[in-house]
Enzyme design. Structure first.
Site, PDB file in Angstrom:
ATOM      1  N   SER A   1     -10.738  -0.092   3.346  1.00  0.00           N
ATOM      2  CA  SER A   1     -10.089  -0.298   4.598  1.00  0.00           C
ATOM      3  C   SER A   1      -9.531   1.075   5.370  1.00  0.00           C
ATOM      4  O   SER A   1      -8.800   1.739   4.569  1.00  0.00           O
ATOM      5  CB  SER A   1      -8.757  -1.234   4.186  1.00  0.00           C
ATOM      6  OG  SER A   1      -9.256  -2.641   3.915  1.00  0.00           O
TER       7      SER A   1
ATOM      8  N   ARG B   1       0.823  -1.174   0.040  1.00  0.00           N
ATOM      9  CA  ARG B   1      -0.003  -0.086  -0.020  1.00  0.00           C
ATOM     10  C   ARG B   1       0.875   1.378  -0.252  1.00  0.00           C
ATOM     11  O   ARG B   1       0.531   2.296   0.741  1.00  0.00           O
ATOM     12  CB  ARG B   1      -0.910  -0.055   1.191  1.00  0.00           C
ATOM     13  CG  ARG B   1      -1.989  -1.049   1.431  1.00  0.00           C
ATOM     14  CD  ARG B   1      -2.811  -1.265   0.065  1.00  0.00           C
ATOM     15  NE  ARG B   1      -3.540  -2.484   0.113  1.00  0.00           N
ATOM     16  CZ  ARG B   1      -3.303  -3.476  -0.597  1.00  0.00           C
ATOM     17  NH1 ARG B   1      -2.204  -3.516  -1.246  1.00  0.00           N
ATOM     18  NH2 ARG B   1      -3.806  -4.553  -0.393  1.00  0.00           N
TER      19      ARG B   1
ATOM     20  N   GLU C   1      -4.829   3.571   6.242  1.00  0.00           N
ATOM     21  CA  GLU C   1      -4.694   3.252   4.994  1.00  0.00           C
ATOM     22  C   GLU C   1      -5.297   4.463   3.915  1.00  0.00           C
ATOM     23  O   GLU C   1      -4.897   4.834   2.891  1.00  0.00           O
ATOM     24  CB  GLU C   1      -4.997   1.940   4.447  1.00  0.00           C
ATOM     25  CG  GLU C   1      -4.998   1.801   3.058  1.00  0.00           C
ATOM     26  CD  GLU C   1      -5.410   0.170   2.814  1.00  0.00           C
ATOM     27  OE1 GLU C   1      -5.072  -0.620   3.338  1.00  0.00           O
ATOM     28  OE2 GLU C   1      -6.063  -0.006   1.665  1.00  0.00           O
TER      29      GLU C   1
HETATM   30  C1  LIG Z   1     -15.848  -0.500  -1.019  1.00  0.00           C
HETATM   31  C2  LIG Z   1     -14.330  -0.317  -1.139  1.00  0.00           C
HETATM   32  C3  LIG Z   1     -13.159  -1.427  -1.278  1.00  0.00           C
HETATM   33  C4  LIG Z   1     -11.876  -1.009  -1.354  1.00  0.00           C
HETATM   34  N1  LIG Z   1     -11.196  -2.429  -1.505  1.00  0.00           N
HETATM   35  C5  LIG Z   1      -9.789  -2.065  -1.758  1.00  0.00           C
HETATM   36  C6  LIG Z   1      -9.083  -3.268  -1.789  1.00  0.00           C
HETATM   37  O1  LIG Z   1      -9.108  -4.326  -1.766  1.00  0.00           O
HETATM   38  N2  LIG Z   1      -7.683  -3.060  -1.964  1.00  0.00           N
HETATM   39  C7  LIG Z   1      -7.150  -1.881  -2.012  1.00  0.00           C
HETATM   40  O2  LIG Z   1      -5.869  -1.638  -2.459  1.00  0.00           O
HETATM   41  N3  LIG Z   1      -7.900  -0.687  -1.869  1.00  0.00           N
HETATM   42  C8  LIG Z   1      -9.217  -0.935  -2.022  1.00  0.00           C
HETATM   43  N4  LIG Z   1      -9.983   0.172  -1.738  1.00  0.00           N
HETATM   44  C9  LIG Z   1      -9.375   1.531  -1.851  1.00  0.00           C
HETATM   45  C10 LIG Z   1      -9.346   2.330  -3.109  1.00  0.00           C
HETATM   46  O3  LIG Z   1     -10.374   1.917  -3.944  1.00  0.00           O
HETATM   47  C11 LIG Z   1      -8.246   2.014  -3.920  1.00  0.00           C
HETATM   48  O4  LIG Z   1      -7.012   2.444  -3.066  1.00  0.00           O
HETATM   49  C12 LIG Z   1      -8.133   2.659  -5.394  1.00  0.00           C
HETATM   50  O5  LIG Z   1      -7.027   2.220  -5.987  1.00  0.00           O
HETATM   51  C13 LIG Z   1      -8.294   4.373  -5.093  1.00  0.00           C
HETATM   52  O6  LIG Z   1      -8.336   4.754  -6.415  1.00  0.00           O
HETATM   53  P1  LIG Z   1      -8.929   6.171  -6.769  1.00  0.00           P
HETATM   54  O7  LIG Z   1      -9.395   6.520  -8.220  1.00  0.00           O
HETATM   55  O8  LIG Z   1     -10.471   6.294  -6.105  1.00  0.00           O
HETATM   56  O9  LIG Z   1      -7.959   7.163  -6.068  1.00  0.00           O
HETATM   57  P2  LIG Z   1      -8.322   8.539  -5.005  1.00  0.00           P
HETATM   58  O10 LIG Z   1      -9.292   7.998  -3.789  1.00  0.00           O
HETATM   59  O11 LIG Z   1      -9.047   9.374  -6.048  1.00  0.00           O
HETATM   60  O12 LIG Z   1      -7.025   9.061  -4.664  1.00  0.00           O
HETATM   61  C14 LIG Z   1      -6.245   8.390  -3.799  1.00  0.00           C
HETATM   62  C15 LIG Z   1      -4.763   8.608  -3.855  1.00  0.00           C
HETATM   63  O13 LIG Z   1      -4.179   8.760  -5.055  1.00  0.00           O
HETATM   64  C16 LIG Z   1      -3.856   9.846  -5.610  1.00  0.00           C
HETATM   65  N5  LIG Z   1      -4.228   9.793  -7.093  1.00  0.00           N
HETATM   66  C17 LIG Z   1      -5.209   9.718  -7.647  1.00  0.00           C
HETATM   67  N6  LIG Z   1      -5.053   9.463  -9.202  1.00  0.00           N
HETATM   68  C18 LIG Z   1      -3.634   9.747  -9.299  1.00  0.00           C
HETATM   69  C19 LIG Z   1      -2.925   9.845 -10.241  1.00  0.00           C
HETATM   70  N7  LIG Z   1      -3.420   9.678 -11.742  1.00  0.00           N
HETATM   71  N8  LIG Z   1      -1.684  10.130 -10.116  1.00  0.00           N
HETATM   72  C20 LIG Z   1      -1.107  10.468  -9.035  1.00  0.00           C
HETATM   73  N9  LIG Z   1      -1.720  10.312  -7.752  1.00  0.00           N
HETATM   74  C21 LIG Z   1      -3.155  10.015  -7.941  1.00  0.00           C
HETATM   75  C22 LIG Z   1      -4.697  10.897  -4.879  1.00  0.00           C
HETATM   76  O14 LIG Z   1      -4.044  12.092  -4.826  1.00  0.00           O
HETATM   77  C23 LIG Z   1      -4.997  10.215  -3.388  1.00  0.00           C
HETATM   78  O15 LIG Z   1      -3.517  10.794  -2.804  1.00  0.00           O
HETATM   79  C24 LIG Z   1     -11.406   0.060  -1.650  1.00  0.00           C
HETATM   80  C25 LIG Z   1     -12.224   1.090  -1.501  1.00  0.00           C
HETATM   81  C26 LIG Z   1     -13.580   1.147  -1.395  1.00  0.00           C
HETATM   82  C27 LIG Z   1     -14.302   2.088  -1.306  1.00  0.00           C
END
Ligand SMILES: Cc1cc2nc3c(=O)[nH]c(=O)nc-3n(C[C@H](O)[C@H](O)[C@H](O)COP(=O)(O)OP(=O)(O)OC[C@H]3O[C@@H](n4cnc5c(N)ncnc54)[C@H](O)[C@@H]3O)c2cc1C
Length: 325
Positions: A226, A176, A296
């Site tokens: 998480s 992570r 996380e």
């Molecule tokens: C129901 C649920 C289940 C989940 N299960 C998991 C799981 O099993 N495993 C897991 O690892 N995660 C899980 N997550 C967390 C999340 O889905 C992941 O971390 C996902 O990859 C985040 O993507 P996002 O586009 O929503 O990022 P955001 O939430 O929009 O951003 C997260 C971070 O990444 C940065 N960011 C976003 N895009 C970019 C980019 N293009 N370049 C640089 N920085 C960027 C943002 O600035 C921020 O700091 C879960 C979330 C939910 C709601």
């Protein structure tokens, strides 16, 4: 930030939609978060790069948002230019066994593309919400797999040296974590190396992973995945369950009955409610189990937004009595 001149300059650049005082709760899976001073949703990669170049040249605070599924945004919002990847950065190109994809693409769509192309390796990711970009930053993982296993290289915008391709080893993926968290980098697209596979088997594995997810996590309620990292060799969810926290509630934020490492928004939860609940969980786990939980989910708000250091500052500032961050 002087909002109107910034917004008006961005509008004059014709890169896409520009809004002011945009409530970030509309852009997060938690449905929590105050306004972004300026919110830009560029149309394409060129627009994203032009906005990034300009905010850097003007020394303006900025923050990139994917689908907002891994962030907790402060109730007072963010005084920054928030740049969304939700419309731009969605291109894909398949040349088996390689897929090149824009970082704004939903991870689930990328998984379905791999399945249709008979390419294995992304089955673990089918149930992870959010964009490819967010998954790269967090080295997202589930069901025993994570992004590090499939990424060959990433096209990044680097605030210092501009757009360049970075090999996966330089991204320094860990549990992570990645170099994105500590570098002024934005992921624009990634090249993934997969393996030829049987589409039926790939689909079956994906279906199995989706079903498991639906049974074990509160997917129908607003949450951010998480809340705490697993403090290896322990599991955060198990420790939180051991202290009897399932069902604990602060305001409209509650510990999920289905999975103790999930906090759900039962209606009008605020970031303050979530923080209060997180602090209570963290303190109790430390007192009873001697383990310090680290978030996380990423904190976005006053302070530096994003980095773990911001969490440490929050905990210390609010005096939760833990000596370790
Ligand atoms: C129901 C649920 C289940 C989940 N299960 C998991 C799981 O099993 N495993 C897991 O690892 N995660 C899980 N997550 C967390 C999340 O889905 C992941 O971390 C996902 O990859 C985040 O993507 P996002 O586009 O929503 O990022 P955001 O939430 O929009 O951003 C997260 C971070 O990444 C940065 N960011 C976003 N895009 C970019 C980019 N293009 N370049 C640089 N920085 C960027 C943002 O600035 C921020 O700091 C879960 C979330 C939910 C709601």
């Amino acid at each position: 930030m002087d909002v109107e001149p910034v917004a008006s300059h961005l509008r004059s650049m014709n890169v896409g939609q520009v809004k002011t005082a945009e409530p970030l709760g509309r852009h997060t899976s938690f449905r929590i978060g105050g306004p972004a001073s300026v919110f830009v949703d560029p149309d394409d990669l060129d627009g994203v790069v032009r906005v990034l170049d300009w905010v850097r040249d003007e020394s303006l605070p900025y923050f990139i948002i994917g689908q907002g599924t891994n962030i907790l945004v402060s109730d007072v919002g963010v005084d920054a230019v928030v740049i969304s990847t939700s419309r731009a950065l969605k291109e894909t190109e398949v040349s088996p066994p390689v897929i090149r994809a824009g970082s704004g693409l939903l991870l689930t769509k990328l998984c379905r593309l791999a399945e249709r192309s008979g390419l294995a390796g992304l089955e673990f990711a089918i149930s992870i919400p959010g964009t490819l970009g967010g998954a790269l930053v967090m080295n997202a993982g589930a069901h025993g797999g994570s992004m590090v296993e499939v990424v060959e290289s990433v096209l990044v915008w680097d605030a210092i040296s501009g757009v360049r391709r970075v090999p996966a080893e330089d991204v320094q993926f860990q549990y992570r974590q990645s170099r994105f968290m500590h570098n002024p980098w934005i992921a624009l697209e990634a090249t993934l190396r997969l393996k030829p596979g049987n589409p039926d088997e790939i689909r079956d594995k994906m279906r199995h992973n989706m079903e498991y997810r639906k049974k074990s996590q509160p997917v129908g309620e607003p949450n951010a995945g998480s809340i705490f990292k697993n403090p290896q060799p322990h599991y955060a969810g198990r420790l939180i369950e051991e202290i009897g926290a399932k069902g604990w509630r602060e305001g409209d934020a509650a510990v999920s009955d289905l999975h103790a490492n999930f906090i759900v928004n039962c209606g009008q939860a605020t970031a303050h409610d979530v923080l209060t609940l997180m602090r209570r969980i963290r303190r109790t786990v430390y007192q009873r189990c001697g383990v310090v939980l680290k978030p996380e989910v990423r904190w976005i708000g006053p302070g530096e937004g994003g980095a773990d250091a911001t969490w440490e500052n929050l905990w210390y500032a609010e005096g939760d009595g833990l000596t370790e961050p």
